[in-house]
Design an enzyme around this catalytic site. Structure first.
Site: not given
Ligand code: UD1
Length: 423
Positions: A22, A119, A311, A403
């Site tokens: 996914k 979330c 995850d 999902r």
């Molecule tokens: C992706 C995955 C999700 C997984 C996560 C971590 C997808 C669609 N989802 O989520 O399943 O759990 O990676 O492996 O691929 N952060 C910030 N600012 C930002 C972006 C992130 O502070 O602009 C923080 C987040 O709150 C979190 C950390 O960085 O604490 C990592 O998040 P991130 O790698 O961005 O997760 P997603 O890409 O949303």
């Protein structure tokens, strides 16, 4: 609302075919916005988030074709885009909608995407995505709950040096997509190394992008003026595979997972082996797991790839309830990702929480209960707990599982689990 009714205690035995990832399919679909030519994607999992992304692209006027048979393919043709906008109604059900931001602003010079908001598992801001797009020359404004990004005179983005303060998976993907159509070179430092990032880069290269270093923490992109169509097969879902490895291990069963990618599961397989679970690689795309009567406690810390994935943390916690001794689980990626723990405690687990650490003392017999799922992977852990609990477990809010897990109940039933969907 649908629920899963599980009668625990069955030993799982047989073969499970792993679906496409996914988290690789979603950015691949968004990448189709970068070209006016068709992008054909194969091994797409049939899960709710994919349907949501399809709706989102269709809302933007991209042509999304998903044939009934074979059901794992989709063709997206984004010849023109009439609304470069991701509305709140779709973004609120799927945060990954934010992946349309980079491609839209890169190709059309404008994008309007609803802010995803927090979330269950944490605040999850997108500040790093936005800062990076600003570095690439977009002006970014947040108003009325929407992010608006535009380039000067609707022209091209400009290549830049982007150093992420924190590793972000979708942030890296957004910037990678945006940089493919920027003028000049982009150098991304502290990039996410996840296989899903590499898969996206592979697709983008097939579309004509010039990318080096995907899979390492430094990625270089030389921008081109246009990308073309391509055909791509999505990588297998490592989290789905990991979840079934735990299912096999927990139930003392024997499962053969096919169509998976063992190379992406090294941290998970190593950790499970440390607890005493027997896992064998049978050929390039096949793993066999055999549960053992006694499991050992083994501490766990979640990390960015190639570390142990956040995850898989909830699923591992269930395994820890069945291991001899104390397991300390440290969650380093998300600040509030232990929502499954109180539900597991209601089923008889001995878990204490302190900040980002959970201590699980085992083994404890679990007993069936009515439990409520809070997010996708927490829901998976409650299903796993139900498989080993005595009596009946009802997992509410199955829509979280829908999902991200393709036919979870059907796949588990086929290997002997007593699980059914009820209303
Ligand atoms: C992706 C995955 C999700 C997984 C996560 C971590 C997808 C669609 N989802 O989520 O399943 O759990 O990676 O492996 O691929 N952060 C910030 N600012 C930002 C972006 C992130 O502070 O602009 C923080 C987040 O709150 C979190 C950390 O960085 O604490 C990592 O998040 P991130 O790698 O961005 O997760 P997603 O890409 O949303």
């Amino acid at each position: 609302m649908d629920k899963f009714l599980i009668r625990g205690g069955a030993r799982l035995e047989g073969e499970i075919r792993i679906s496409g990832a996914k988290n690789a399919a979603l950015p691949a679909m968004a990448a189709a916005l970068l070209t006016d030519q068709p992008v054909h994607l194969e091994n797409i999992p049939r899960v709710r988030d994919i349907i949501t992304m399809g709706k989102l692209l269709a809302h933007m006027a991209a042509h999304v074709e998903a044939p009934e048979l074979p059901p794992d393919r989709v063709t997206i043709r984004a010849e023109t885009v009439s609304h470069a906008e991701a509305p709140y109604e779709l973004v609120k059900t799927m945060r990954a909608s934010v992946l349309t931001l980079g491609p839209l602003v890169a190709r059309f010079g404008y994008a309007r995407v609803s802010l995803p908001g927090g979330c269950a598992i944490g605040a999850r801001p997108i500040d790093l995505h936005l800062k990076a797009l600003e570095k690439l020359g977009a002006s970014v404004r947040t108003e009325h709950g929407y992010v608006e990004a535009r380039t000067p005179n609707s022209g091209r983005l400009r290549g830049a040096h982007i150093l992420f303060d924190k590793i972000t998976v979708t942030g890296t993907e957004n910037v990678l997509m945006a940089a493919t159509l920027a003028e000049g070179e982009t150098w991304i430092e502290n990039a996410a190394r996840e296989p899903e990032v590499v898969d996206l880069a592979t697709l983008l290269v097939k579309m004509g992008a010039q990318i080096e270093g995907a899979g390492s923490s430094e990625i270089r992109v030389r921008g081109v003026s246009a990308l073309h169509g391509a055909r791509h097969t999505i990588i297998p879902d490592r989290i789905e595979a990991g979840t079934y490895l735990v299912a096999g291990a927990l139930t003392g069963g024997e499962l053969r997972l096919t169509a998976c990618e063992p190379a992406h599961l090294t941290a998970v397989v190593d950790k499970l082996r440390d607890t005493g679970v027997e896992i064998r690689c049978e050929g390039p795309h096949c793993l066999r797991v055999r549960g053992q009567p006694q499991l050992r406690a083994c501490d766990l810390k979640t990390e960015e790839y190639p570390g142990f994935p956040t995850d898989m943390q909830a699923q591992y916690m269930v395994l820890a309830t069945q291991a001899e001794g104390s397991t300390v689980i440290t969650e380093t990626i998300f600040e509030n990702r232990f929502l499954h723990a109180p539900e597991l405690v209601r089923m008889g687990a001995n878990i204490t929480l302190e900040g980002r650490q959970a201590v699980v003392r085992g083994p404890t017999a679990l007993s069936g209960a009515k439990v409520i799922a809070s997010d996708l992977r927490a829901s998976a852990s409650l299903v796993l707990a139900g498989l080993v609990a005595s009596g009946e477990t009802i997992v509410d809010r199955v829509y979280h599982l829908d999902r991200g897990y393709e036919q979870l109940a059907e796949k588990l039933s086929a290997v002997g689990a007593r699980i059914q969907r009820v209303r």
